[in-house]
Motif scaffolding. Structure first.
Motif, PDB file in Angstrom:
ATOM      1  N   VAL A 148      52.809 -58.527   6.289  1.00  0.00           N
ATOM      2  CA  VAL A 148      54.121 -58.635   6.929  1.00  0.00           C
ATOM      3  C   VAL A 148      54.251 -57.565   8.014  1.00  0.00           C
ATOM      4  O   VAL A 148      54.676 -57.839   9.137  1.00  0.00           O
ATOM      5  N   GLY A 201      57.020 -53.538   1.024  1.00  0.00           N
ATOM      6  CA  GLY A 201      57.389 -53.189   2.391  1.00  0.00           C
ATOM      7  C   GLY A 201      57.753 -51.715   2.545  1.00  0.00           C
ATOM      8  O   GLY A 201      58.284 -51.316   3.563  1.00  0.00           O
ATOM      9  N   SER A 205      51.690 -55.270  -1.247  1.00  0.00           N
ATOM     10  CA  SER A 205      52.492 -54.119  -0.828  1.00  0.00           C
ATOM     11  C   SER A 205      53.218 -54.376   0.494  1.00  0.00           C
ATOM     12  O   SER A 205      54.154 -53.652   0.834  1.00  0.00           O
ATOM     13  N   GLY A 206      52.779 -55.397   1.234  1.00  0.00           N
ATOM     14  CA  GLY A 206      53.497 -55.734   2.469  1.00  0.00           C
ATOM     15  C   GLY A 206      52.697 -55.496   3.745  1.00  0.00           C
ATOM     16  O   GLY A 206      53.265 -55.478   4.836  1.00  0.00           O
ATOM     17  N   LYS A 207      51.366 -55.355   3.608  1.00  0.00           N
ATOM     18  CA  LYS A 207      50.529 -55.083   4.797  1.00  0.00           C
ATOM     19  C   LYS A 207      50.592 -56.210   5.814  1.00  0.00           C
ATOM     20  O   LYS A 207      50.756 -55.970   7.005  1.00  0.00           O
ATOM     21  N   TYR A 238      60.453 -53.413   8.272  1.00  0.00           N
ATOM     22  CA  TYR A 238      61.316 -54.575   8.504  1.00  0.00           C
ATOM     23  C   TYR A 238      60.639 -55.823   7.963  1.00  0.00           C
ATOM     24  O   TYR A 238      59.435 -56.023   8.155  1.00  0.00           O
ATOM     25  N   SER A 274      47.956 -51.665  -1.744  1.00  0.00           N
ATOM     26  CA  SER A 274      47.390 -52.616  -2.705  1.00  0.00           C
ATOM     27  C   SER A 274      47.964 -54.007  -2.442  1.00  0.00           C
ATOM     28  O   SER A 274      48.872 -54.165  -1.618  1.00  0.00           O
ATOM     29  N   LYS A 318      41.107 -65.198   5.757  1.00  0.00           N
ATOM     30  CA  LYS A 318      41.711 -65.573   4.479  1.00  0.00           C
ATOM     31  C   LYS A 318      42.206 -67.017   4.472  1.00  0.00           C
ATOM     32  O   LYS A 318      43.106 -67.386   3.717  1.00  0.00           O
TER      33      LYS A 318
HETATM   34  N1  LIG Z   1      59.205 -55.232   4.592  1.00  0.00           N
HETATM   35  C1  LIG Z   1      59.394 -55.974   3.496  1.00  0.00           C
HETATM   36  N2  LIG Z   1      60.594 -55.999   2.908  1.00  0.00           N
HETATM   37  C2  LIG Z   1      60.785 -56.736   1.792  1.00  0.00           C
HETATM   38  N3  LIG Z   1      59.828 -57.476   1.195  1.00  0.00           N
HETATM   39  C3  LIG Z   1      58.620 -57.485   1.738  1.00  0.00           C
HETATM   40  C4  LIG Z   1      58.330 -56.726   2.911  1.00  0.00           C
HETATM   41  N4  LIG Z   1      57.042 -56.926   3.235  1.00  0.00           N
HETATM   42  C5  LIG Z   1      56.538 -57.754   2.296  1.00  0.00           C
HETATM   43  N5  LIG Z   1      57.479 -58.103   1.411  1.00  0.00           N
HETATM   44  C6  LIG Z   1      57.316 -59.001   0.257  1.00  0.00           C
HETATM   45  O1  LIG Z   1      56.058 -58.783  -0.316  1.00  0.00           O
HETATM   46  C7  LIG Z   1      55.292 -59.955  -0.297  1.00  0.00           C
HETATM   47  C8  LIG Z   1      53.823 -59.615  -0.036  1.00  0.00           C
HETATM   48  O2  LIG Z   1      53.701 -59.131   1.272  1.00  0.00           O
HETATM   49  P1  LIG Z   1      52.319 -59.195   2.050  1.00  0.00           P
HETATM   50  O3  LIG Z   1      51.761 -60.563   1.974  1.00  0.00           O
HETATM   51  O4  LIG Z   1      52.544 -58.636   3.392  1.00  0.00           O
HETATM   52  O5  LIG Z   1      51.449 -58.225   1.165  1.00  0.00           O
HETATM   53  P2  LIG Z   1      49.955 -57.772   1.419  1.00  0.00           P
HETATM   54  O6  LIG Z   1      49.930 -56.306   1.266  1.00  0.00           O
HETATM   55  O7  LIG Z   1      49.462 -58.346   2.681  1.00  0.00           O
HETATM   56  O8  LIG Z   1      49.202 -58.419   0.189  1.00  0.00           O
HETATM   57  P3  LIG Z   1      47.664 -58.905   0.150  1.00  0.00           P
HETATM   58  O9  LIG Z   1      46.858 -57.669   0.134  1.00  0.00           O
HETATM   59  O10 LIG Z   1      47.594 -59.629  -1.139  1.00  0.00           O
HETATM   60  O11 LIG Z   1      47.433 -59.758   1.327  1.00  0.00           O
HETATM   61  C9  LIG Z   1      55.924 -60.816   0.795  1.00  0.00           C
HETATM   62  O12 LIG Z   1      55.748 -62.194   0.540  1.00  0.00           O
HETATM   63  C10 LIG Z   1      57.356 -60.428   0.742  1.00  0.00           C
HETATM   64  O13 LIG Z   1      58.044 -61.199  -0.217  1.00  0.00           O
END
Ligand SMILES: Nc1ncnc2c1ncn2[C@@H]1O[C@H](COP(=O)(O)OP(=O)(O)OP(=O)(O)O)[C@@H](O)[C@H]1O
Ligand SMILES: [Mg+2]
Length: 436
Positions: free
Chosen positions: A235, A416, A231-233, A429, A228, A257
């Protein structure tokens, strides 16, 4: 089942376990030095009592009764000795916390029809992963899938985080591999270039309870990432792309985006697509490369890109195509006829790459947060073999992993934290944008 029948079963189980604990005690004195020493001390003490029995029990003071008493003592001492020996072996063969574990599991509802909870028979460090402790249970007839269903209850009852559960010794015991709950995953693991895998083409995702979690694109060519929002996708996706660049791959990124996730530094090193025309152009290029490579491999009789590079001395790079939020790209709702046609072509190209990319070193890494099965066609999804899902609801977890484990095992506030298709949970990571 009547109360008496249950009691009988419970009694038989207890007797069986008493015998097992004696046997385990025997085994333990051979393998654990301090237990061996305890047994030796006990035997030495017993031998001393036997030798000094005349003095210890002052038989002389009993006068005429001494022969009778003496014979009784001669009989009783060995009896006590054997009883004590058995009791000591039972004690040495009983793992710490056995009773607490049994009661905890009973409260968690992990019981058979006779009301028995599994019995802890051993607890030891895992030989392969020193962080893990292996809890060995006699399952008392409770099948593994029931343990899986009650996983959260087992974790709470034993105050552990489970890495995996498996049958052992055929189906006689169940092994629970776990770490203490307070030492499970760190909330943050920063990426360091020294974590890069030396092996081609192994990418590192994060750390699970048993060690690093990796994927080898040469074997599992495509990746589907879900989770969702937040969630950290993105990254994780960037972590994988950064490593691909380090390993000499060419990286193509579809970013619809508006460039928030991929700042300028990525644009210098990767081919970016910001709209559908760009994307279709790139996918056409990639399928053309695929066709070219197909011809070259056929001519040289090489089964895959690595073999071809080795045989010819050429250095054809792997190509990695990434799309963050693929559902946004492929969604046709509200689109005109022309746009729909273009999307149809995009889908066709993606499914060709998904089907044939492996041998020719062309890889897809797609991510999505939309719990919408209709968006990602089966032809594409079925070929994305390595599945990873972060925090998700049941529906999204089901779409990504074909089960609900992400919804059950990834805490709602985790960032993450992911789970793979084979049930391995890991902390990804945190990769710092600065230098891809
Ligand atoms: N491996 C990780 N460890 C710690 N914090 C993390 C990690 N990955 C992501 N985060 C934190 O979560 C935040 C959101 O991560 P990210 O942008 O990757 O989410 P996303 O799933 O891509 O969200 P969206 O679907 O809204 O694009 C980051 O800005 C960071 O602060
Ligand atoms: Mg994102």
């Amino acid at each position: 089942m009547t109360r008496t029948e249950k009691d009988n079963i419970n009694k038989r189980t207890e007797n069986r376990h008493l015998l097992r604990r004696v046997k385990a005690g025997f085994a333990a004195v051979k393998t654990t030095p301090y237990k061996g020493l305890l047994l030796a001390l006990y035997l030495a003490g017993a031998a001393l009592v036997w030798l000094l029995r005349g003095h210890l029990f002052s038989l002389d003071t009993y006068g005429m009764f001494s022969p009778v008493l003496g014979a009784a003592i001669d009989l009783l001492i060995p009896l006590y000795g054997v009883g004590g020996l058995l009791a000591l072996l039972v004690l040495l063969g009983t793992p710490w916390g056995g009773r607490v574990a049994k009661e905890g599991l009973q409260k968690a509802g992990l019981t058979n029809h006779a009301g028995e909870a599994p019995v802890l028979i051993a607890k030891r460090p895992d030989a392969d992963s020193p962080r893990l402790t292996v809890w060995e249970f006699d399952p008392c007839g409770i099948p593994l899938n029931e343990w899986e269903d009650k996983r959260a209850g087992v974790e709470t009852a034993l105050n552990i985080t489970i890495a995996k559960m498996a049958w052992g010794e055929g189906r006689k015991i169940i092994r629970v591999y776990a770490v203490p709950a307070e030492r499970d995953f760190p909330a943050l693991l920063r990426w360091n270039d020294k974590y890069l895998s030396p092996d081609s083409f192994v990418l590192v995702l994060g750390e699970g309870l048993t060690g690093p979690v990796t994927v080898n694109l040469a074997h599992v060519p495509h990746i589907l990432l879900g989770g969702s929002t937040g969630s950290g996708k993105s990254v994780l996706l960037k972590l994988l792309l950064m490593q691909s660049l380090h390993k000499g791959a060419e990286v193509y990124i579809a970013d619809f985006k508006g460039g928030v996730d991929f700042p300028k530094v990525w644009h210098q090193k990767c081919r970016m697509c910001f709209n559908e025309d760009d994307l279709l152009y790139t996918l056409n290029q990639l399928t053309a490369v695929l066709e070219y490579r197909k011809g070259r491999l056929a001519e040289t009789g090489c089964p895959n890109l690595d073999a071809y590079n080795e045989a010819t001395g050429e250095k054809l790079p792997r190509l990695v195509f990434a799309c963050d939020e693929v559902a946004e790209v492929l969604d046709r709702t509200g689109k005109g006829k022309e746009a729909k046609e273009r999307l149809g072509q995009i889908e066709t190209k993606l499914s060709t790459l998904a089907r044939l990319g492996r041998a020719f070193g062309i890889h897809l890494i797609l991510s999505t947060q939309r719990p919408d099965a209709a968006i990602l066609p089966g032809q594409i999804k079925n070929n994305l073999d390595f599945r990873v899902c972060g925090r998700a609801d049941n529906v999204l977890s089901q779409i990504i992993l074909d089960n609900t484990s992400a919804a059950e095992q990834i805490p709602k506030d985790a960032r993450g934290r992911f789970i793979t298709g084979d049930g391995t949970v890991f902390q990804g990571y945190l990769f710092d944008e600065g230098q891809p």
